[in-house]
Scaffold this active site. Structure first.
Site: not given
Length: 127
Positions: A12, A81, A84-85, A108, A111-112, A120
């Site tokens: 590109r 990104q 681009g498009g 699975e 992530n929280e 813990r």
């Protein structure tokens, strides 16, 4: 995503130069590779701990899952990104990688939840 981006930046052109001739884009690509390598190393460490049945294997696996999926998503998002498009077009394959990686942040155990497991285990170990 990184491999597709490397190939794309060789082809590109923008402003009369190939994308792989812009230092700012090269820095971004380098960061993508560094983050991926760190995530791979983390996953290998967690897998080795699990194989050995180490006491901290669960915590390391939760850490590696959280880190690996977040890094993977961020790298894929950066790849999108840089395309681009075109990154949204199915022919380039990036949009599918982004979608797949986003779902891995949820499957699975979100992530929280991985963060809860880690915190813990850390609190348990501090007692």
């Amino acid at each position: 995503a990184l491999d597709k981006t490397l190939a794309y930046t060789k082809e590109r052109k923008a402003f009369g130069k190939r994308l792989d001739e812009f230092p700012a884009l090269l820095f971004r690509i380098a960061d993508m590779a560094i983050e991926l390598e760190a995530a791979r190393t983390f996953v290998w460490r967690a897998a080795a701990a699990l194989d050995r049945k180490d006491a901290d294997a669960t915590m390391l696996c939760a850490m590696a899952k959280r880190f690996g999926t977040d890094v993977g998503f961020e790298v894929a998002n950066q790849a999108l990104q840089l395309h681009g498009g075109y990154g949204y077009l199915s022919e380039y394959g990036i949009e599918k990688i982004v979608r797949d990686l986003r779902v891995h942040q949820i499957l699975e155990g979100t992530n929280e939840i991985m963060r809860l497991i880690v915190s813990r285990k850390l609190i348990e170990g501090a007692r």
